[in-house]
Design a protein around this motif. Structure first.
Motif, mmCIF file in Angstrom:
data_model
loop_
_atom_site.group_PDB
_atom_site.id
_atom_site.type_symbol
_atom_site.label_atom_id
_atom_site.label_comp_id
_atom_site.label_asym_id
_atom_site.label_seq_id
_atom_site.Cartn_x
_atom_site.Cartn_y
_atom_site.Cartn_z
ATOM 1 N N VAL A 171 0.834 -1.203 0.000
ATOM 2 C CA VAL A 171 0.000 0.000 0.000
ATOM 3 C C VAL A 171 0.866 1.249 0.000
ATOM 4 O O VAL A 171 1.888 1.308 0.681
ATOM 5 C CB VAL A 171 -0.906 0.021 1.260
ATOM 6 C CG1 VAL A 171 -1.634 1.348 1.383
ATOM 7 C CG2 VAL A 171 -1.888 -1.118 1.238
ATOM 8 N N GLY A 172 0.430 2.253 -0.755
ATOM 9 C CA GLY A 172 0.983 3.589 -0.656
ATOM 10 C C GLY A 172 2.411 3.762 -1.130
ATOM 11 O O GLY A 172 3.153 4.547 -0.545
ATOM 12 N N LEU A 173 2.791 3.095 -2.188
ATOM 13 C CA LEU A 173 4.160 3.239 -2.682
ATOM 14 C C LEU A 173 4.370 4.635 -3.270
ATOM 15 O O LEU A 173 3.545 5.106 -4.057
ATOM 16 C CB LEU A 173 4.461 2.191 -3.752
ATOM 17 C CG LEU A 173 4.808 0.797 -3.241
ATOM 18 C CD1 LEU A 173 3.601 0.095 -2.678
ATOM 19 C CD2 LEU A 173 5.434 -0.017 -4.326
ATOM 20 N N PHE A 206 3.265 -8.487 -7.269
ATOM 21 C CA PHE A 206 2.641 -7.915 -6.080
ATOM 22 C C PHE A 206 1.346 -7.207 -6.429
ATOM 23 O O PHE A 206 1.258 -6.523 -7.450
ATOM 24 C CB PHE A 206 3.579 -6.891 -5.413
ATOM 25 C CG PHE A 206 4.718 -7.518 -4.681
ATOM 26 C CD1 PHE A 206 4.606 -7.855 -3.347
ATOM 27 C CD2 PHE A 206 5.918 -7.764 -5.332
ATOM 28 C CE1 PHE A 206 5.658 -8.427 -2.671
ATOM 29 C CE2 PHE A 206 6.985 -8.336 -4.667
ATOM 30 C CZ PHE A 206 6.849 -8.682 -3.327
ATOM 31 N N SER A 207 0.365 -7.333 -5.551
ATOM 32 C CA SER A 207 -0.846 -6.524 -5.637
ATOM 33 C C SER A 207 -0.564 -5.237 -4.882
ATOM 34 O O SER A 207 -0.103 -5.273 -3.737
ATOM 35 C CB SER A 207 -2.021 -7.257 -4.995
ATOM 36 O OG SER A 207 -2.271 -8.472 -5.657
ATOM 37 N N MET A 208 -0.846 -4.103 -5.535
ATOM 38 C CA MET A 208 -0.539 -2.799 -4.948
ATOM 39 C C MET A 208 -1.803 -1.953 -4.899
ATOM 40 O O MET A 208 -2.580 -1.951 -5.850
ATOM 41 C CB MET A 208 0.534 -2.103 -5.766
ATOM 42 C CG MET A 208 1.830 -2.876 -5.803
ATOM 43 S SD MET A 208 3.050 -2.075 -6.831
ATOM 44 C CE MET A 208 4.128 -3.463 -7.140
ATOM 45 N N TYR A 209 -1.965 -1.250 -3.787
ATOM 46 C CA TYR A 209 -3.172 -0.469 -3.548
ATOM 47 C C TYR A 209 -2.808 0.920 -3.052
ATOM 48 O O TYR A 209 -1.750 1.126 -2.477
ATOM 49 C CB TYR A 209 -4.051 -1.173 -2.504
ATOM 50 C CG TYR A 209 -4.459 -2.551 -2.944
ATOM 51 C CD1 TYR A 209 -5.648 -2.757 -3.629
ATOM 52 C CD2 TYR A 209 -3.637 -3.656 -2.699
ATOM 53 C CE1 TYR A 209 -6.015 -4.026 -4.061
ATOM 54 C CE2 TYR A 209 -3.998 -4.924 -3.136
ATOM 55 C CZ TYR A 209 -5.190 -5.099 -3.808
ATOM 56 O OH TYR A 209 -5.544 -6.345 -4.241
ATOM 57 N N GLU A 210 -3.719 1.838 -3.247
ATOM 58 C CA GLU A 210 -3.505 3.201 -2.772
ATOM 59 C C GLU A 210 -3.888 3.367 -1.313
ATOM 60 O O GLU A 210 -3.312 4.195 -0.615
ATOM 61 C CB GLU A 210 -4.264 4.187 -3.651
ATOM 62 C CG GLU A 210 -3.655 4.297 -5.041
ATOM 63 C CD GLU A 210 -4.192 5.467 -5.811
ATOM 64 O OE1 GLU A 210 -4.615 6.466 -5.196
ATOM 65 O OE2 GLU A 210 -4.185 5.383 -7.041
#
Length: 110
Positions: A78-80, A97-101
């Motif tokens: 999260v939050g990269l 990777f699954s990435m989210y805000e």
């Protein structure tokens, strides 16, 4: 470097603040390994306050992703920051990777 963790239902959320360099990657690894070793495989890593990640940090993420998925869980990021996301794109980690805000989006993805 500051690391915190808490459980939210069936998900463990680990927040990291600062630079994930060779030295601090050891602490991140220890925290994440302890979570996985305790039988908790659904992980969200909040990287909103991470300004840099080294190859050591990337190895930690790859290892934990592998361990959690083998056990039926996952590691969601999260939050990269733009800088960290760019590194992930260059080395091809965005494919794995699954990435989210937001934390809520990552948590609900489980």
């Amino acid at each position: 470097m500051h690391i915190s963790e808490y459980e939210d239902g069936k998900v463990v959320i680990v927040s990291v603040e600062g630079r994930v360099d060779t030295e601090s990657a050891v602490d991140v690894n220890t925290t994440l390994q302890n979570v996985v070793s305790s039988g908790k495989y659904n992980l969200v890593l909040d990287m909103s306050d991470v300004s840099y990640i080294s190859s050591s940090g990337l190895r930690v993420l790859a290892d934990i992703l592998t361990r959690s998925r083998k056990a039926g869980g996952d590691l969601k990021l999260v939050g990269l920051s733009d800088k960290v996301l760019r590194v992930m794109q260059i080395i091809g980690f965005t494919q794995f990777f699954s990435m989210y805000e937001t934390l809520e989006d990552a948590r609900q993805a489980f």
